[in-house]
Design a protein around this motif. Structure first.
Motif, PDB file in Angstrom:
ATOM      1  N   GLY A 152       0.748  -1.177  -0.045  1.00  0.00           N
ATOM      2  CA  GLY A 152       0.096  -0.121   0.028  1.00  0.00           C
ATOM      3  C   GLY A 152       0.829   1.219   0.059  1.00  0.00           C
ATOM      4  O   GLY A 152       2.005   1.186   0.256  1.00  0.00           O
ATOM      5  N   ASP A 153       0.143   2.387  -0.119  1.00  0.00           N
ATOM      6  CA  ASP A 153       0.872   3.765  -0.185  1.00  0.00           C
ATOM      7  C   ASP A 153       1.588   3.914   1.439  1.00  0.00           C
ATOM      8  O   ASP A 153       2.817   4.228   1.356  1.00  0.00           O
ATOM      9  CB  ASP A 153      -0.045   4.697  -0.093  1.00  0.00           C
ATOM     10  N   GLY A 154       1.021   3.447   2.435  1.00  0.00           N
ATOM     11  CA  GLY A 154       1.350   3.833   3.705  1.00  0.00           C
ATOM     12  C   GLY A 154       2.617   2.852   4.024  1.00  0.00           C
ATOM     13  O   GLY A 154       3.539   3.369   4.740  1.00  0.00           O
ATOM     14  N   THR A 155       2.861   1.874   3.432  1.00  0.00           N
ATOM     15  CA  THR A 155       3.934   0.852   3.307  1.00  0.00           C
ATOM     16  C   THR A 155       5.291   1.460   3.169  1.00  0.00           C
ATOM     17  O   THR A 155       6.561   1.048   3.610  1.00  0.00           O
ATOM     18  CB  THR A 155       3.710  -0.424   2.950  1.00  0.00           C
ATOM     19  N   VAL A 179       1.768  -1.357  -6.302  1.00  0.00           N
ATOM     20  CA  VAL A 179       1.475  -0.232  -5.197  1.00  0.00           C
ATOM     21  C   VAL A 179      -0.050  -0.061  -5.319  1.00  0.00           C
ATOM     22  O   VAL A 179      -0.477   0.565  -6.524  1.00  0.00           O
ATOM     23  CB  VAL A 179       2.323   1.153  -5.223  1.00  0.00           C
ATOM     24  N   GLU A 180      -0.904  -0.218  -4.412  1.00  0.00           N
ATOM     25  CA  GLU A 180      -2.137   0.054  -4.344  1.00  0.00           C
ATOM     26  C   GLU A 180      -2.407   1.313  -3.594  1.00  0.00           C
ATOM     27  O   GLU A 180      -2.447   1.363  -2.366  1.00  0.00           O
ATOM     28  CB  GLU A 180      -3.002  -1.203  -3.678  1.00  0.00           C
ATOM     29  N   HIS A 181      -2.208   2.431  -4.227  1.00  0.00           N
ATOM     30  CA  HIS A 181      -2.099   3.882  -3.677  1.00  0.00           C
ATOM     31  C   HIS A 181      -3.687   4.251  -3.613  1.00  0.00           C
ATOM     32  O   HIS A 181      -4.344   4.609  -4.327  1.00  0.00           O
ATOM     33  CB  HIS A 181      -1.371   4.838  -4.568  1.00  0.00           C
ATOM     34  N   ASN A 182      -4.270   3.959  -2.542  1.00  0.00           N
ATOM     35  CA  ASN A 182      -5.612   4.443  -2.113  1.00  0.00           C
ATOM     36  C   ASN A 182      -5.908   5.650  -1.170  1.00  0.00           C
ATOM     37  O   ASN A 182      -6.860   5.784  -0.818  1.00  0.00           O
ATOM     38  CB  ASN A 182      -6.236   3.164  -1.341  1.00  0.00           C
ATOM     39  N   GLY A 183      -4.679   6.226  -1.139  1.00  0.00           N
ATOM     40  CA  GLY A 183      -4.621   7.488  -0.658  1.00  0.00           C
ATOM     41  C   GLY A 183      -4.983   7.498   0.988  1.00  0.00           C
ATOM     42  O   GLY A 183      -4.971   8.495   1.369  1.00  0.00           O
ATOM     43  N   ILE A 184      -4.679   6.437   1.556  1.00  0.00           N
ATOM     44  CA  ILE A 184      -4.893   6.326   2.871  1.00  0.00           C
ATOM     45  C   ILE A 184      -4.434   5.337   3.464  1.00  0.00           C
ATOM     46  O   ILE A 184      -4.209   4.233   2.842  1.00  0.00           O
ATOM     47  CB  ILE A 184      -6.429   6.520   3.231  1.00  0.00           C
ATOM     48  N   ALA A 185      -3.801   5.204   4.511  1.00  0.00           N
ATOM     49  CA  ALA A 185      -3.277   4.142   5.378  1.00  0.00           C
ATOM     50  C   ALA A 185      -3.951   4.263   6.767  1.00  0.00           C
ATOM     51  O   ALA A 185      -3.566   5.068   7.667  1.00  0.00           O
ATOM     52  CB  ALA A 185      -1.657   4.408   5.642  1.00  0.00           C
ATOM     53  N   GLN A 186      -4.750   3.056   6.946  1.00  0.00           N
ATOM     54  CA  GLN A 186      -5.641   2.991   8.283  1.00  0.00           C
ATOM     55  C   GLN A 186      -6.509   4.212   8.583  1.00  0.00           C
ATOM     56  O   GLN A 186      -7.481   4.184   7.691  1.00  0.00           O
ATOM     57  CB  GLN A 186      -4.592   2.848   9.425  1.00  0.00           C
TER      58      GLN A 186
HETATM   59 MG   LIG Z   1      -3.278   2.639   1.547  1.00  0.00          MG
END
Ligand SMILES: [Mg+2]
Ligand SMILES: Cc1ncc(C[n+]2csc(CCOP(=O)(O)OP(=O)(O)O)c2C)c(N)n1
Ligand SMILES: Cc1ncc(C[n+]2csc(CCOP(=O)(O)OP(=O)(O)O)c2C)c(N)n1
Ligand SMILES: [Mg+2]
Lengths: 324, 322, 324, 322
Positions: A152-155, A179-186
């Protein structure tokens, strides 16, 4: 403290998948994830689970580019990764519910799955070095095969990611990072957690990078095919998907304003409208799987620790262990 | 043959006998051959399977785990054991867990080698013995190089376990002789990978020590015999964990190790001994270890915190006379 | 395995320092480091030490840009960093030799030095997160002050470096990273250990980067002054020096071909020729320091563990500890 | 008041009372307030001193050390104790060492909080109790949240130590009441930060357990009293390491903890007890802990490896009857 603003999704998914198997896979994953949230709401699931609602097309697109010798490394948000690679909702649901027939006998659960050519783990950043090791193995023993790791993006907060990318670039490993960049991490918007861009990070190591904003798996595959061929030749690649996380991080823990979430594009209504029979068929299939798996006995852990455990502990019927 | 050469020979044996075997670590290439030269000649002989890496202990450990999961044999060289802290997540939360966390046993041939211990004036971050932190990780075994046992044998044992192992190599021991001649009346017998160094007499006490401590331990036992006329038996296991020891019934047991006070390997051994031999014991197992302190760089200060033969000897005397 | 070739130093130092204090400082460091190698050769030093022969001008240039509130984080190759900041060869040599008057009472040794506004440690990559923490502190309590961390090219292998840079960029910390890119890490040429470039890594996080190939501290300071002012304003900066490592990594462990090392540019002959009196004065000063410090008694560690040590261990006169 | 709220209140107290105090960790901002909601309200009240970070456990720990070295007070929240492995180098090789490795004591006010333990079905990498790996690091103390002691008091104690501390917080305990009413005939007395839960009778055995285990331990003692008419004393220290315990003379001591077999905290406690009370003991200290295994995700399998009140009770009976 962070000065950057939450990063909005720059492009919303709008296309409908053109190929029927893609639609089928996406719908299967959608109904699977929805069923999980239902099971949780009904108190029939415990622990934690991370659904990929909205992102289903990503692994569906990617899996179509993978061969049987390729190795997938998945993460905490991995149900779609698994179902796109293996048509096995029963095995996965059994794993998540701890029932007989679970892929990992109920030991791993949602976040720790292993099957030939597939492995996930729940600690962010751990998978990229492992993927590099697998890629090294594949290059020698299965030339042309690759290791594909979803993160993910947060990783990108984790140092291990960079250590692995540096080595993958130096050693020209057949490594595909999705990379699954979904704009948020948790709960954290990407802008609060990532300075710069994913593209910049790829460039830092001289790695190829491509951004995917399309949402039709067939079109995505066509775009990516030449790059992925390069990976098989030893040019590691970072594919960055901009994709929406429609659901909560886990369950009931979405603190985003409702209108923000509602504004995220969802491929589902259009597909359901265009292919109502398929939608119903997949929904029904998942319902059957849920009913069938729920009726199974608990998973048996044949490899569970025994009385002659190496540490000298003695198993106790009430659970736990004691040593005198 | 020196100990470093023996380990080097063992690595040659592993890489020659198993074409899926790799050695991975920093500064391994010839002519450098690793910081302690234990990798000498390997990169020349096996250029594709000796991987000299960037300074990335975490990634190196993860790469080894990836190789091992794919069925390869992965040996990692940490430049200093102190840096195990950097690969701790990959080792504890991934490599060791992978063997069992997927529900079925996934065999992994993976060994992490780490040059340990002080006495060289390298200072607080290059002198530690961190064995204590590696004890009690499900799926992880810990071994230590011993002058009494061919490293090739230990490697064969570790790889046959099919789970990640840490192999502790004492830096001072590197320069010592393998299979050292032991002066009379002591003789060495090796059974099941454990060296027993005794006088043949029925011992009044047992002293347990890993390979890196063996020389100091034996010196202490010898003084005890000469000055106090007390016969002791030195036991040097090469597998430190899981602990399994076969001891004669004695009233006194002492464990000596490097590493600081608290949560020691010795406490684990003591637990094992108390559980099995409580009735024979006149006193609880005595633990000898380094001070509860960082290891200073200056040699005279370093000596103040490290275990010497004298430390052990006095602990033996105190234990027996108490 | 690595495909890249060793990276040669692209620009060799050629200028002579224009300012006398710079020359004095560079010569002091040069003679200090040479004296250490002599002491080792004579068996009067134990342990390990990493000299900065060839690189002396880097900390001399950088220190001139720092104020008393700034904090320096140094690494294993830190004698120059220390001497450029503190005119204290006695304290440093006493530390390295374990004699009375040692800056850290002989506990830290060459690689672990602390003094108000200065700290070094021997584990690669550890310092950047710490520097970020110090920068955070300074921003609040000493606005305008910065944390300056020296790292080598090889240290970019460590993940912690990236974690810290990401946060420094996000939080706009007054962090100055000085990269001493000497083309090698221990025995490993940079090309075998670093994919891409330092500049690319800075760009990955949206950080400012500047390359320094000059070797005259005064000129370097003039070049860097505006950038460093930016750091004090919250724009972290990576300054990359291309600089030669003339000596071994530690002692006697240089496996580079002799002609390769001989081809590296050395500022010293020209300066010694241009300022022979100063050169002699500094050489003599170091000789006096060596003689004086060598005659001192061993350092006393007043903070050493005592018998009532928290872990319950009892100190033993023969060294080490025992617990019954 | 629930335990999570008590810790939250303690954090409010620390940040309100010390304007140099920071809380640093992942997903801390309101309304999320941390994965276990222990940070709730803090970012709203102290926006400049509650730092929600990227997923960078190593950097976070190093940043805290930097702040602490500069004289600030730094509290780190790890989202799960399992991830301590990622910050292990910063914690062990930098933060803890900095207190002494520069020759003079550098006081550091730094606390690393970590939600620990299983029982929630989170699986092998989100359920561990890793206390064992933190024992015996010079310069590092370990505490555990206890329902019998106000967290604010423990924070004050940790910060006064002037050295890095780890504060273990059991995830199940979060949902439990503070200062739980203890049914007769048991009563609670807290002395020097240690809770003693007993019946007033002279105990036949002592059961030592950290805060997260206290409920199960007391349940076991109660059954022991009712079914076997054996009076036991439960001792719940809030400082786990260094170990210092003041015990009445008893023939039997049992230590119960979460965490897997081997190299346990219990072995360290046992060492302490054997050294001081050997003459009183009828048997070596009994250790109760989790299995030598990963912690499975499925609740029925998880139960198989974790310690329950039943496990402890049976260990007590076996110990006393042996
Ligand atoms: Mg994310
Ligand atoms: C080392 C580590 N730290 C923290 C967590 C807790 N955690 C689980 S998922 C997650 C967010 C991951 O964000 P991202 O990488 O963007 O993936 P997404 O959830 O958005 O798919 C966090 C912080 C973890 N699993 N591992
Ligand atoms: C974590 C860690 N791994 C390995 C080492 C051993 N080591 C000390 S210096 C060094 C090379 C550093 O190279 P670079 O960063 O380029 O600095 P230079 O020595 O060239 O100044 C290595 C590998 C270390 N100190 N820390
Ligand atoms: Mg270098």
């Amino acid at each position: 403290m962070p000065s950057a603003l939450p990063e909005a999704l720059t492009e919303a998914p709008t296309e409908t998948p053109t190929e029927a198997p893609d639609r089928a896979a996406m719908l299967l994953i959608r109904h699977f994830e929805t069923a999980l949230l239902d099971l949780f709401a009904r108190g029939e699931l415990s622990g934690t689970t991370h659904t990929c609602l909205g992102q289903e097309y990503v692994p569906v697109a990617v899996s179509g580019l993978l061969g049987p010798d390729d190795h997938v490394l998945s993460n905490h948000r991995g149900h779609g990764h698994y179902l796109a690679r293996f048509d096995d909702p029963e095995g996965l649901l059994a794993e998540i519910m701890g029932r007989a027939g679970a892929v990992c006998h109920g030991v791993g659960g949602s976040q720790h799955i292993h099957r030939r050519g597939y492995l996930s783990t729940g600690v962010q950043g751990e998978s990229l070095p492992v993927a590099a090791g697998l890629a090294l193995h594949l290059r020698r023993h299965r030339p042309g095969a690759l290791a594909c790791a979803y993160i993910g993006d947060g990783t990108w907060g984790e140092g291990a990611v960079y250590e692995a990318l540096n080595i993958a670039a130096l050693w020209r490993l057949p490594l595909l990072v999705v990379v699954e960049h979904n704009g948020i991490a948790q709960s954290t918007p990407t802008g609060h957690a990532m300075a710069g861009t994913v593209a910049g990070r790829a460039a830092a190591f001289g790695l190829a990078h491509t951004l995917v904003t399309a949402t039709d798996p067939a079109r995505i595959r066509a775009e990516l095919a030449p790059f992925v061929a390069g990976v098989r030749d030893g040019a590691p690649l970072i594919v960055e998907f901009r994709t929406p996380r429609l659901g909560p991080h886990s369950k009931g823990d979405d603190t985003r304003p409702a209108d923000q979430v509602a504004a995220l594009a969802d491929w589902y209504p259009a597909v359901a409208a265009a292919a109502p029979d398929l939608d119903r068929a997949q929904r029904d299939r998942v319902a059957r799987v849920v009913a069938e798996v729920s009726a199974r006995p608990p998973a048996e852990w044949t490899g569970r620790p025994r009385e002659d455990s190496v540490a000298g502990a003695a198993a106790h019927p009430a659970g736990g262990w004691a040593v005198a | 043959m020196r100990v470093a050469e023996n380990i080097n020979a063992a690595l040659h044996t592993v890489l020659a006998g198993d074409e899926r075997a790799y050695l991975i670590g920093e500064d391994l290439l010839d002519p450098y051959g690793g910081a302690f030269k234990v990798a000498r000649g390997l990169s020349t002989r096996f250029p594709d399977r000796v991987l000299s890496t960037p300074i990335s202990e975490s990634a190196i450990t993860g790469i080894a785990a990836g190789l091992a999961l794919a069925g390869d044999t992965a040996i990692v060289e940490y430049m200093f054991a102190d840096f195990l802290t950097l690969g701790f997540d990959q080792l504890v939360n991934f490599a060791a867990k992978s063997v069992t966390m997927y529900g079925e046993r996934l065999p992994m041939r993976m060994v992490v080698r780490c040059p340990s211990g002080g006495g060289r004036g390298y200072g607080p971050t290059h002198s530690q013995s961190l064995t204590k932190h590696l004890i009690g990780v499900p799926g992880l075994a810990v071994f230590e190089m011993s002058p009494f046992r061919d490293a090739a044998e230990v490697f064969a044992e570790m790889l046959a376990l099919g789970q990640p192992c840490v192999f502790v190599e004492d830096k001072i021991l590197y320069t010592r002789r393998m299979l050292p001649a032991v002066a009379a009346p002591f003789t060495v017998e090796v059974r099941d990978g454990v060296a027993y160094v005794g006088t043949g007499e029925r011992p009044e006490l047992v002293l347990i020590a890993p390979g890196g401590m063996a020389e100091r331990a034996l010196a202490a036992l010898r003084t005890l015999l000469i000055e106090q006329e007390i016969a002791g038996l030195l036991v040097v296991p090469s597998r430190l964990y899981p602990v399994r020891l076969d001891l004669p019934p004695v009233p006194h047991v002492v464990v000596a190790e490097d590493g600081t006070a608290g949560g020691t390997w010795g406490a684990e051994v003591a637990h094992h001994v108390h559980a099995r031999h409580f009735a024979d014991l006149a006193a609880p197992v005595t633990l000898v270890h380094g001070a509860d302190a960082v290891i200073p760089a200056a040699p005279h200060l370093e000596r103040h915190v490290l275990v010497s033969a004298g430390t052990i000897h006095d602990a033996l005397v105190r234990t027996v006379r108490a």
